[in-house]
Design a protein around this motif. Structure first.
Motif, PDB file in Angstrom:
ATOM      1  N   UNK A  99      27.885  -7.855 -56.079  1.00  0.00           N
ATOM      2  CA  UNK A  99      26.794  -8.753 -56.480  1.00  0.00           C
ATOM      3  C   UNK A  99      26.838  -9.030 -57.979  1.00  0.00           C
ATOM      4  N   UNK A 100      27.068  -7.957 -58.748  1.00  0.00           N
ATOM      5  CA  UNK A 100      27.024  -8.138 -60.207  1.00  0.00           C
ATOM      6  C   UNK A 100      28.166  -9.020 -60.697  1.00  0.00           C
TER       7      UNK A 100
ATOM      8  N   UNK B  42      27.692  10.050 -58.449  1.00  0.00           N
ATOM      9  CA  UNK B  42      28.129   9.656 -59.792  1.00  0.00           C
ATOM     10  C   UNK B  42      28.025   8.135 -59.962  1.00  0.00           C
ATOM     11  N   UNK B  43      27.961   7.432 -58.830  1.00  0.00           N
ATOM     12  CA  UNK B  43      27.747   5.984 -58.919  1.00  0.00           C
ATOM     13  C   UNK B  43      26.270   5.687 -58.677  1.00  0.00           C
ATOM     14  N   UNK B  44      25.663   5.039 -59.610  1.00  0.00           N
ATOM     15  CA  UNK B  44      24.263   4.625 -59.418  1.00  0.00           C
ATOM     16  C   UNK B  44      24.151   3.138 -59.736  1.00  0.00           C
ATOM     17  N   UNK B  45      23.140   2.518 -59.125  1.00  0.00           N
ATOM     18  CA  UNK B  45      22.951   1.080 -59.363  1.00  0.00           C
ATOM     19  C   UNK B  45      22.287   0.899 -60.725  1.00  0.00           C
ATOM     20  N   UNK B  46      22.910   0.108 -61.553  1.00  0.00           N
ATOM     21  CA  UNK B  46      22.288  -0.120 -62.859  1.00  0.00           C
ATOM     22  C   UNK B  46      21.395  -1.366 -62.829  1.00  0.00           C
TER      23      UNK B  46
ATOM     24  N   UNK C 263      29.119   0.004 -48.278  1.00  0.00           N
ATOM     25  CA  UNK C 263      28.037   0.778 -48.887  1.00  0.00           C
ATOM     26  C   UNK C 263      27.315   0.004 -49.975  1.00  0.00           C
ATOM     27  N   UNK C 264      26.157   0.538 -50.340  1.00  0.00           N
ATOM     28  CA  UNK C 264      25.283  -0.182 -51.268  1.00  0.00           C
ATOM     29  C   UNK C 264      25.876  -0.249 -52.673  1.00  0.00           C
ATOM     30  N   UNK C 265      26.650   0.779 -53.052  1.00  0.00           N
ATOM     31  CA  UNK C 265      27.205   0.757 -54.410  1.00  0.00           C
ATOM     32  C   UNK C 265      28.271  -0.332 -54.539  1.00  0.00           C
TER      33      UNK C 265
ATOM     34  N   UNK D  10      18.597   4.923 -55.325  1.00  0.00           N
ATOM     35  CA  UNK D  10      20.002   4.628 -55.635  1.00  0.00           C
ATOM     36  C   UNK D  10      20.187   4.204 -57.100  1.00  0.00           C
ATOM     37  N   UNK D  11      19.067   4.083 -57.810  1.00  0.00           N
ATOM     38  CA  UNK D  11      19.149   3.557 -59.179  1.00  0.00           C
ATOM     39  C   UNK D  11      19.198   4.676 -60.217  1.00  0.00           C
ATOM     40  N   UNK D  12      19.588   4.265 -61.419  1.00  0.00           N
ATOM     41  CA  UNK D  12      19.778   5.254 -62.478  1.00  0.00           C
ATOM     42  C   UNK D  12      18.465   5.859 -62.955  1.00  0.00           C
ATOM     43  N   UNK D  13      17.505   4.990 -63.252  1.00  0.00           N
ATOM     44  CA  UNK D  13      16.215   5.492 -63.743  1.00  0.00           C
ATOM     45  C   UNK D  13      15.123   4.477 -63.373  1.00  0.00           C
ATOM     46  N   UNK D  14      13.871   4.934 -63.495  1.00  0.00           N
ATOM     47  CA  UNK D  14      12.786   4.019 -63.140  1.00  0.00           C
ATOM     48  C   UNK D  14      12.704   2.850 -64.115  1.00  0.00           C
ATOM     49  N   UNK D  15      13.111   3.121 -65.338  1.00  0.00           N
ATOM     50  CA  UNK D  15      13.116   2.057 -66.336  1.00  0.00           C
ATOM     51  C   UNK D  15      14.088   0.947 -65.924  1.00  0.00           C
ATOM     52  N   UNK D  16      15.239   1.385 -65.399  1.00  0.00           N
ATOM     53  CA  UNK D  16      16.233   0.408 -64.928  1.00  0.00           C
ATOM     54  C   UNK D  16      15.675  -0.381 -63.746  1.00  0.00           C
ATOM     55  N   UNK D  17      14.961   0.342 -62.876  1.00  0.00           N
ATOM     56  CA  UNK D  17      14.353  -0.302 -61.698  1.00  0.00           C
ATOM     57  C   UNK D  17      13.345  -1.354 -62.147  1.00  0.00           C
ATOM     58  N   UNK D  18      12.507  -0.948 -63.086  1.00  0.00           N
ATOM     59  CA  UNK D  18      11.437  -1.820 -63.566  1.00  0.00           C
ATOM     60  C   UNK D  18      12.014  -3.088 -64.196  1.00  0.00           C
ATOM     61  N   UNK D  19      13.000  -2.856 -65.070  1.00  0.00           N
ATOM     62  CA  UNK D  19      13.579  -4.003 -65.758  1.00  0.00           C
ATOM     63  C   UNK D  19      14.417  -4.879 -64.817  1.00  0.00           C
TER      64      UNK D  19
END
Lengths: 474, 363
Positions: free
Chosen positions: B147-148, B6-10, B139-141, B208-217
């Motif tokens: 970090x944020x 339920x936790x993903x990296x945004x 953990x990474x989350x 670990x990320x929400x979507x590829x779009x989030x990864x890209x951006x």
């Protein structure tokens, strides 16, 4: 139960943090070095270090009745050693507290040492994380020990504050403004040669102090005897090391010192400047002031370097000109002459509002340095029988000429006498070249003495003080 | 493969992690190395490599798009089955371990040089190792959230420090314009890409990320922000210290912060920098430790990551003591970065191309 035990153990382990770290230092276990003097030692590769340290217990109340007088707030240790840190190491065996350089304000190098090379000292300054980049490095006109011994601030209790106010105030324009960082930078860069503030002990006081110490058998330490500064000791070994507070061997009363100064003043024949800028000002240099004062330490003028060696000195007036050319002159009182009042002097508060704009042109090996200097001034005093205000433009033009003449004369001196680019025009010359290689092949430092200067001075009088005189009947 | 959590990296968290990974090296010897190569033109070289890095990132991400939310390990498995996954995994572990090992030694060295001269290196390294182990355990989350929060704060402090440094800048210090020459800037200067090599972590963290779009951006912002930070820092370093003195300082940014002095009371602000740098460094090493353990777990199909943390932190700490001195460390660090650059740039794009080719054939 098991989890609880783990948590308790983890919490208890946090207590270890309360013990502090390896590097903890209790303030009452530290002796803060305020100034370091470096003289040539008796043997080759050895130096004589004078460590002036603060005595915080005496610096109380900020002055007045509660605090001790300036002379009691510092102590001195004099030691022969091959390097600064070994000197501190040795000195730590004399003074119970551990010496630290973290609050050191000034490092004084003797002129004898500077004439040979300052490379070993400069390297320590660049390398050490203890020594702050804002430390001031000065050259003693004579022995560094004599200067540090002579410094007895009469109105400033905190010795650090004394050095700070003397060396970095906006109104002491007769010394070059440079800190350790800049000196190290110039030293490595070799495009602006260093000019360090010149310090010294007034001659009269040295003689007087020497007589007193001679009578009383010198200070506590072997090195305490007058201007011999320990170098007359057996040299190089621990026996030359002595601890000496400023009150010992240096005890003086203001009155007797002043009379000592008066007697020495008669012997001094300090030339007066007869140029239009700083007209009739004496060409003072540290250690040669004929000013009556309690504190025998003097800071005026500069020591000129070429690479790592001192090659000459400049007077207080020349140091002022140097600051103007470097854009580091903030403000100060200057004396101008005027053709309208040939016998009088006009005092102005001079201010450098803008940094000089400099360009270097190189055409067929011919170097032309163009600099524009902008200054402003306010009248502070004019001769009683003159009305300068009525023709202020001609006074400005005349002053511009005087300032320009003074700058040109100084620049010629840097070429002909020093052959050293102390203003740092080499940094501007770099802009003409595209790569480091082509610039270094040009050999700026070898060609500096062939450069021609084109100086444009703009000087404006802004204010005339609280009065503006007018000729009667006009 | 996307994780079910339920936790993903945004986008913001990913960006902050990557910015920290790429910029923390700037506070060590990076500006010095650039000046050694290009002289007063170090800032030009940094702009040049930054543009290359941004271009390389967008090309890579465009090629990688087809793989979607699969990590670099997943696509290597799909391309070359288990053996390729193991090879790629080991390469990644070696590169990341080398990266973190150099930093694990550089940081305690800098602390010993500047803050704690009497404390033994073993103690400083142990404390750091303990801190990064705790970070990795979180953990990474957790790390991404920290970090944020932390990176924007550190960024503000850095900007304030840079503003305070502006009086020390001198335009004449960047002349001659091309410093040691265009060959050094354009060809030898390519090794400056090393600071962007940490972008490789992005291709491990994709699941670990929400979507590829989030990864890209997130990745795109991170590369651009890191490029700007590196250009600004190197430019400030060039403007404050001209060549050759700029080649001497082992910790250039620390050296600059030592200069800051505003009046009598605002001095010794290097302590602020040390504080910011220390935390950034711990987060950096914490992320790397976690990522190394995660790759190891994935490659060898292990069930848990956390159990690997202690052994790996011990191994990394021990390796960090191999260089006998800081001179040795600087030399080996430069060599390791040089070796790792081709892998960091070519590995993701190469595998993505192979994945596309294989996918095309299957269709």
């Amino acid at each position: 139960m098991k989890k609880k035990a783990v948590k308790i153990i983890l919490l208890l382990s946090l207590l270890i943090q309360l013990t502090g770290c390896y590097d903890y230092k209790e303030p009452d276990e530290i002796a803060y070095i305020v100034a370091v003097g470096v003289d040539k030692g008796d043997t080759q590769n050895a130096y004589n270090f004078t460590i002036q340290f603060a005595r915080p217990s005496k610096i109380t109340g900020g002055g007045g009745e509660e605090g001790a007088s300036g002379e009691e707030t510092t102590g001195i240790v004099n030691v022969d050693a091959p390097s600064l840190y070994t000197a501190i190491n040795l000195a730590n065996h004399v003074v119970s507290k551990k010496f630290t350089l973290s609050h050191t304000k000034v490092i004084v190098l003797s002129d004898d040492l500077c004439k040979e090379s300052i490379t070993p000292m400069i390297d320590s300054i660049g390398r050490s994380s203890d020594i702050r980049p804002s430390v001031y490095i000065c050259v003693a006109n004579g022995k560094a020990y004599d200067y540090l011994k002579a410094v007895k601030p009469s109105i400033e209790i905190n010795p650090v504050k004394y050095y700070q106010l003397i060396l970095e105030s906006d109104y002491t324009s007769y010394i070059p403004v440079n800190d350790a960082q800049e000196i190290y930078f110039n030293f490595k860069n070799n495009l602006k040669q260093n000019v360090l503030p010149l310090v010294g002990a007034s001659e009269g006081t040295q003689k007087e102090e020497g007589q007193k110490q001679g009578e009383s058998g010198g200070g506590e330490g072997a090195s305490g005897g007058s201007s011999g500064s320990g170098q007359s000791g057996s040299g190089g070994d621990m026996s030359t090391m002595g601890q000496d507070s400023s009150t010992q061997g240096g005890g003086q009363s203001g009155g007797s010192e002043a009379s000592g100064m008066e007697s020495s003043q008669k012997e001094k024949n300090i030339p007066e400047n007869d140029e239009g800028f700083e007209y009739r000002m004496k060409e003072y240099i540290a250690g040669n002031l004929d000013i009556k004062k309690q504190n025998a330490g003097e800071t005026i003028g500069g020591a000129v370097f070429k690479k790592d060696k001192m090659i000459g000195q400049i007077t207080g007036i020349e140091a002022e000109i140097y600051n103007i050319l470097c854009g580091k002159f903030n403000e100060g009182y200057a004396v101008m002459s005027s053709s309208k009042v040939p016998d009088g002097v006009i005092t102005i508060r001079l201010e450098q509002k803008e940094r000089p704009r400099t360009d270097v042109d190189i055409e067929d090996e011919k170097i032309i340095v163009r600099t524009r200097i902008y200054m402003e001034g306010d009248f502070i005093s004019t001769p009683q029988d003159s009305v300068i205000e009525e023709d202020i433009l001609s006074f400005e033009e005349e002053s511009e000429k005087y300032i320009k003449d003074a700058l040109m004369k100084f620049l010629k001196k840097t070429q002909e006498e020093f052959n050293s680019d102390i203003i740092g025009y080499g940094n501007y010359a770099k802009r003409v070249f595209l790569t480091d290689k082509s610039f270094y092949e040009f050999g700026w430092n070898d060609k500096y003495n062939t450069a021609e200067f084109d100086i444009d001075v703009e000087f404006n009088i802004r204010r005339t003080g609280l009065i503006s005189k007018k000729t009667e009947g006009k | 493969m996307k994780l079910k959590s339920k936790f993903m990296i945004n986008k913001k968290e990913l960006c902050c992690i990557l910015v920290n990974l790429m910029t923390v090296k700037l506070f060590f010897t990076y500006p010095r190395n650039i000046v050694i190569n290009a002289g007063n033109a170090a800032w030009i070289q940094t702009i040049y490599v930054s543009l290359l890095a941004v271009a390389a990132y967008f090309i890579t991400i465009r090629v990688y798009e087809k793989a979607g939310m699969k990590s670099i390990l997943d696509i290597s498995e799909e391309v070359g089955k288990k053996p390729l996954k193991i090879i790629v995994g080991l390469i990644l572990i070696i590169i990341f371990t080398a990266n973190v090992t150099v930093t694990m030694r550089s940081f305690p060295e800098s602390v010993k040089n500047t803050l704690l001269p009497l404390t033994p290196m073993e103690v400083i390294t142990t404390m750091l190792a303990a801190a990064i182990a705790v970070a990795a355990f979180a953990g990474i989350f957790s790390l991404s959230r920290i970090h944020s929060i932390y990176i924007p704060f550190a960024g503000i402090i850095l900007v304030i420090l840079l503003i305070m440094l502006t009086p020390y800048m001198n335009i004449v210090n960047i002349a001659p314009l091309f410093g040691k020459g265009t060959y050094n800037i354009l060809l030898s200067g390519l090794e400056g890409l090393s600071i962007f090599s940490d972008i490789l972590v992005l291709f491990v963290l994709i699941p670990f990320c929400k979507s590829f779009n989030e990864v890209k951006k997130g990745g795109g912002y991170a590369v651009i922000i890191s490029a700007v930070v590196s250009c600004v820092l190197v430019f400030f370093y060039n403007m404050i210290y001209a060549n050759p003195v700029a080649q001497e300082f082992i910790f250039p940014v620390y050296q600059m912060t030592r200069l800051i002095r505003i009046g009598e009371f605002f001095q010794r602000l290097d302590a602020f920098f040390e504080f910011i740098w220390s935390i950034a460094m711990m987060l950096y090493a914490g992320v790397y430790l976690y990522v190394i353990c995660y790759i190891f777990k994935s490659v060898f199909n292990l069930k848990y990551t956390k159990e690997l943390i202690i052994p790996f932190v011990i191994i990394i700490s021990c390796i960090s003591f191999i260089p006998s001195s800081i001179v040795d460390l600087l030399r080996s660090g430069t060599i390791l970065y040089r070796i790792s650059i081709p892998f960091c740039i070519l590995l993701p794009v190469g595998l993505a191309v192979l994945y596309r080719i294989k996918g095309h054939k299957n269709v």
